[in-house]
Design a protein around this motif. Structure first.
Motif, PDB file in Angstrom:
ATOM      1  N   MET A   1     -31.747  10.904  41.900  1.00 31.23           N
ATOM      2  CA  MET A   1     -30.918  10.024  41.113  1.00 31.23           C
ATOM      3  C   MET A   1     -31.478   8.609  41.227  1.00 31.23           C
ATOM      4  SD  MET A   1     -26.800   9.438  41.370  1.00 31.23           S
ATOM      5  CE  MET A   1     -26.349  11.066  40.845  1.00 31.23           C
ATOM      6  N   THR A   2     -31.606   7.921  40.117  1.00 27.24           N
ATOM      7  CA  THR A   2     -32.151   6.569  40.123  1.00 27.24           C
ATOM      8  C   THR A   2     -31.086   5.560  40.520  1.00 27.24           C
ATOM      9  OG1 THR A   2     -31.576   6.100  37.828  1.00 27.24           O
ATOM     10  CG2 THR A   2     -33.691   7.204  38.220  1.00 27.24           C
ATOM     11  N   LYS A   3     -31.561   4.363  40.908  1.00 24.50           N
ATOM     12  CA  LYS A   3     -30.617   3.304  41.266  1.00 24.50           C
ATOM     13  C   LYS A   3     -29.733   2.946  40.077  1.00 24.50           C
ATOM     14  CE  LYS A   3     -32.814   0.945  45.075  1.00 24.50           C
ATOM     15  NZ  LYS A   3     -33.222  -0.341  45.613  1.00 24.50           N
ATOM     16  N   GLN A   4     -30.310   2.961  38.871  1.00 19.71           N
ATOM     17  CA  GLN A   4     -29.533   2.607  37.685  1.00 19.71           C
ATOM     18  C   GLN A   4     -28.447   3.644  37.417  1.00 19.71           C
ATOM     19  OE1 GLN A   4     -31.734   1.631  34.178  1.00 19.71           O
ATOM     20  NE2 GLN A   4     -29.894   1.277  32.975  1.00 19.71           N
ATOM     21  N   SER A   5     -28.762   4.943  37.562  1.00 17.69           N
ATOM     22  CA  SER A   5     -27.738   5.953  37.316  1.00 17.69           C
ATOM     23  C   SER A   5     -26.669   5.912  38.405  1.00 17.69           C
ATOM     24  CB  SER A   5     -28.346   7.354  37.199  1.00 17.69           C
ATOM     25  OG  SER A   5     -28.906   7.776  38.418  1.00 17.69           O
ATOM     26  N   MET A   6     -27.081   5.596  39.656  1.00 22.49           N
ATOM     27  CA  MET A   6     -26.094   5.448  40.725  1.00 22.49           C
ATOM     28  C   MET A   6     -25.171   4.272  40.423  1.00 22.49           C
ATOM     29  SD  MET A   6     -28.335   6.345  44.147  1.00 22.49           S
ATOM     30  CE  MET A   6     -27.421   5.217  45.120  1.00 22.49           C
ATOM     31  N   SER A   7     -25.739   3.187  39.929  1.00 21.11           N
ATOM     32  CA  SER A   7     -24.946   2.010  39.584  1.00 21.11           C
ATOM     33  C   SER A   7     -23.994   2.330  38.439  1.00 21.11           C
ATOM     34  CB  SER A   7     -25.868   0.850  39.196  1.00 21.11           C
ATOM     35  OG  SER A   7     -25.119  -0.236  38.738  1.00 21.11           O
ATOM     36  N   THR A   8     -24.488   3.061  37.424  1.00 17.74           N
ATOM     37  CA  THR A   8     -23.658   3.445  36.284  1.00 17.74           C
ATOM     38  C   THR A   8     -22.529   4.360  36.731  1.00 17.74           C
ATOM     39  OG1 THR A   8     -25.572   3.241  34.836  1.00 17.74           O
ATOM     40  CG2 THR A   8     -23.705   4.494  33.997  1.00 17.74           C
ATOM     41  N   ASP A   9     -22.831   5.322  37.612  1.00 22.98           N
ATOM     42  CA  ASP A   9     -21.797   6.217  38.138  1.00 22.98           C
ATOM     43  C   ASP A   9     -20.746   5.430  38.906  1.00 22.98           C
ATOM     44  OD1 ASP A   9     -23.102   8.380  37.048  1.00 22.98           O
ATOM     45  OD2 ASP A   9     -24.031   9.019  38.936  1.00 22.98           O
ATOM     46  N   HIS A  10     -21.193   4.494  39.742  1.00 21.62           N
ATOM     47  CA  HIS A  10     -20.256   3.684  40.513  1.00 21.62           C
ATOM     48  C   HIS A  10     -19.374   2.854  39.579  1.00 21.62           C
ATOM     49  CE1 HIS A  10     -18.830   0.191  42.810  1.00 21.62           C
ATOM     50  NE2 HIS A  10     -18.580   1.123  43.711  1.00 21.62           N
ATOM     51  N   GLU A  11     -19.968   2.269  38.549  1.00 23.28           N
ATOM     52  CA  GLU A  11     -19.190   1.482  37.584  1.00 23.28           C
ATOM     53  C   GLU A  11     -18.147   2.346  36.886  1.00 23.28           C
ATOM     54  OE1 GLU A  11     -21.977  -0.447  34.968  1.00 23.28           O
ATOM     55  OE2 GLU A  11     -22.853  -1.589  36.626  1.00 23.28           O
ATOM     56  N   LYS A  12     -18.526   3.593  36.554  1.00 15.57           N
ATOM     57  CA  LYS A  12     -17.588   4.502  35.905  1.00 15.57           C
ATOM     58  C   LYS A  12     -16.421   4.824  36.842  1.00 15.57           C
ATOM     59  CE  LYS A  12     -17.263   9.109  33.843  1.00 15.57           C
ATOM     60  NZ  LYS A  12     -17.973  10.364  33.571  1.00 15.57           N
ATOM     61  N   LEU A  13     -16.716   5.114  38.103  1.00 16.36           N
ATOM     62  CA  LEU A  13     -15.674   5.417  39.079  1.00 16.36           C
ATOM     63  C   LEU A  13     -14.766   4.201  39.301  1.00 16.36           C
ATOM     64  CD1 LEU A  13     -17.761   7.381  41.740  1.00 16.36           C
ATOM     65  CD2 LEU A  13     -16.266   8.329  39.966  1.00 16.36           C
ATOM     66  N   GLN A  14     -15.371   3.031  39.393  1.00 19.52           N
ATOM     67  CA  GLN A  14     -14.616   1.791  39.577  1.00 19.52           C
ATOM     68  C   GLN A  14     -13.698   1.558  38.374  1.00 19.52           C
ATOM     69  OE1 GLN A  14     -14.990  -0.115  42.446  1.00 19.52           O
ATOM     70  NE2 GLN A  14     -13.371  -1.498  41.770  1.00 19.52           N
ATOM     71  N   HIS A  15     -14.218   1.821  37.187  1.00 19.55           N
ATOM     72  CA  HIS A  15     -13.448   1.635  35.958  1.00 19.55           C
ATOM     73  C   HIS A  15     -12.224   2.576  35.931  1.00 19.55           C
ATOM     74  CE1 HIS A  15     -12.665   0.708  31.759  1.00 19.55           C
ATOM     75  NE2 HIS A  15     -12.590   2.013  31.524  1.00 19.55           N
ATOM     76  N   ILE A  16     -12.425   3.814  36.319  1.00 18.58           N
ATOM     77  CA  ILE A  16     -11.319   4.786  36.339  1.00 18.58           C
ATOM     78  C   ILE A  16     -10.227   4.312  37.298  1.00 18.58           C
ATOM     79  CG2 ILE A  16     -10.648   7.148  36.981  1.00 18.58           C
ATOM     80  CD1 ILE A  16     -13.566   7.962  36.092  1.00 18.58           C
ATOM     81  N   ALA A  17     -10.618   3.933  38.513  1.00 17.85           N
ATOM     82  CA  ALA A  17      -9.635   3.491  39.508  1.00 17.85           C
ATOM     83  C   ALA A  17      -8.951   2.198  39.076  1.00 17.85           C
ATOM     84  CB  ALA A  17     -10.318   3.300  40.858  1.00 17.85           C
ATOM     85  N   SER A  18      -9.695   1.319  38.444  1.00 20.42           N
ATOM     86  CA  SER A  18      -9.154   0.022  38.027  1.00 20.42           C
ATOM     87  C   SER A  18      -8.125   0.129  36.913  1.00 20.42           C
ATOM     88  CB  SER A  18     -10.289  -0.901  37.571  1.00 20.42           C
ATOM     89  OG  SER A  18     -11.132  -1.196  38.651  1.00 20.42           O
ATOM     90  N   LYS A  19      -8.046   1.267  36.256  1.00 19.01           N
ATOM     91  CA  LYS A  19      -7.071   1.474  35.181  1.00 19.01           C
ATOM     92  C   LYS A  19      -5.697   1.891  35.707  1.00 19.01           C
ATOM     93  CE  LYS A  19      -9.556   0.402  31.689  1.00 19.01           C
ATOM     94  NZ  LYS A  19      -9.226  -0.818  30.979  1.00 19.01           N
ATOM     95  N   VAL A  20      -5.613   2.215  36.994  1.00 14.72           N
ATOM     96  CA  VAL A  20      -4.338   2.620  37.586  1.00 14.72           C
ATOM     97  C   VAL A  20      -3.489   1.373  37.801  1.00 14.72           C
ATOM     98  CG1 VAL A  20      -3.239   3.618  39.637  1.00 14.72           C
ATOM     99  CG2 VAL A  20      -5.277   4.699  38.644  1.00 14.72           C
ATOM    100  N   ASN A  21      -2.253   1.401  37.311  1.00  9.26           N
ATOM    101  CA  ASN A  21      -1.361   0.253  37.431  1.00  9.26           C
ATOM    102  C   ASN A  21      -0.454   0.370  38.639  1.00  9.26           C
ATOM    103  OD1 ASN A  21      -2.351  -1.027  35.183  1.00  9.26           O
ATOM    104  ND2 ASN A  21      -0.798  -0.216  33.816  1.00  9.26           N
ATOM    105  N   ASP A  22      -0.007  -0.773  39.108  1.00 12.77           N
ATOM    106  CA  ASP A  22       0.981  -0.828  40.173  1.00 12.77           C
ATOM    107  C   ASP A  22       2.312  -0.365  39.589  1.00 12.77           C
ATOM    108  OD1 ASP A  22       1.808  -2.063  42.932  1.00 12.77           O
ATOM    109  OD2 ASP A  22       3.265  -2.787  41.464  1.00 12.77           O
ATOM    110  N   PRO A  23       3.007   0.593  40.195  1.00  7.14           N
ATOM    111  CA  PRO A  23       4.256   1.087  39.615  1.00  7.14           C
ATOM    112  C   PRO A  23       5.410   0.085  39.671  1.00  7.14           C
ATOM    113  CG  PRO A  23       3.838   2.146  41.718  1.00  7.14           C
ATOM    114  CD  PRO A  23       2.626   1.324  41.395  1.00  7.14           C
ATOM    115  N   GLU A  24       5.338  -0.875  40.580  1.00  4.16           N
ATOM    116  CA  GLU A  24       6.406  -1.867  40.691  1.00  4.16           C
ATOM    117  C   GLU A  24       6.202  -3.043  39.740  1.00  4.16           C
ATOM    118  OE1 GLU A  24       7.807  -1.241  45.292  1.00  4.16           O
ATOM    119  OE2 GLU A  24       6.162  -2.619  44.918  1.00  4.16           O
ATOM    120  N   ILE A  25       4.950  -3.322  39.410  1.00  3.75           N
ATOM    121  CA  ILE A  25       4.614  -4.408  38.480  1.00  3.75           C
ATOM    122  C   ILE A  25       3.595  -3.830  37.489  1.00  3.75           C
ATOM    123  CG2 ILE A  25       3.868  -6.803  38.236  1.00  3.75           C
ATOM    124  CD1 ILE A  25       4.294  -7.058  41.305  1.00  3.75           C
TER     125      ILE A  25
END
Length: 167
Positions: A1-25
């Motif tokens: 796996m290249t550094k660029q594909s690892m970076s792209t995979d990490h960005e995708k994972l970060q993006h998925i997690a970042s879409k989760v909202n706080d249930p209280e706010i």
């Protein structure tokens, strides 16, 4: 796996997690709130998400954990491990500026001052998120959640929550 594909995979994972909202706010994502600490894919393919609660015992952590599992499963990742880390303790310094702006637009005064990264100035005026007046006063140390205090504005006469500086 290249550094660029690892970076792209990490960005995708970060993006998925970042879409989760706080249930209280719900206008804040867990990234805006600063409780999302790390997302990585382990060698066995497990997605490991590290989160830090705003305070120990925060009841929203169970819902956030479930929401993270659902978000990654919906994206095709079926091995998900959510780690709850208490140290270092969460601080309002970790909130994004965009998150603070969203809080204000939602009607919650964002934290003023700083936590770990500097002194909290006692007696700071809390700006009303509705009319932007500094003529406000605390009504109750705890508001709708333990992270917030209840304030009122002397100009517009509206009550509002203030997201307290936590460190």
């Amino acid at each position: 796996m290249t550094k660029q594909s690892m970076s792209t995979d990490h960005e995708k994972l970060q993006h998925i997690a970042s879409k989760v909202n706080d249930p209280e706010i719900p206008v804040l994502s867990i990234a805006d709130l600063g409780i999302l600490r790390r997302v990585e894919q382990l060698e066995d393919g497990t997605v490991q998400v590290t989160i830090t609660p705003t305070y120990s015992g925060c009841p929203a952590m169970d819902v956030i954990t479930q929401d993270l599992h659902h978000a990654f499963e919906d994206a095709g990742y079926h091995k998900v491990d959510v780690k709850l880390v208490l140290s270092p303790a969460w601080t309002t310094d970790w909130m994004s500026e965009d998150g603070k702006r969203k809080l204000s637009e939602y009607g919650i005064a964002p934290p003023t001052g700083t936590g770990h990264r500097g002194p909290v100035t006692l007696g700071l005026s809390v700006k009303c998120p509705r009319c932007h007046s500094l003529k406000t006063r605390e009504l109750a140390r705890f508001g709708s959640t333990a992270c917030k205090a209840l304030y009122t504005c002397s100009d517009c006469l509206e009550p509002f929550d203030y997201f307290k500086v936590l460190s």
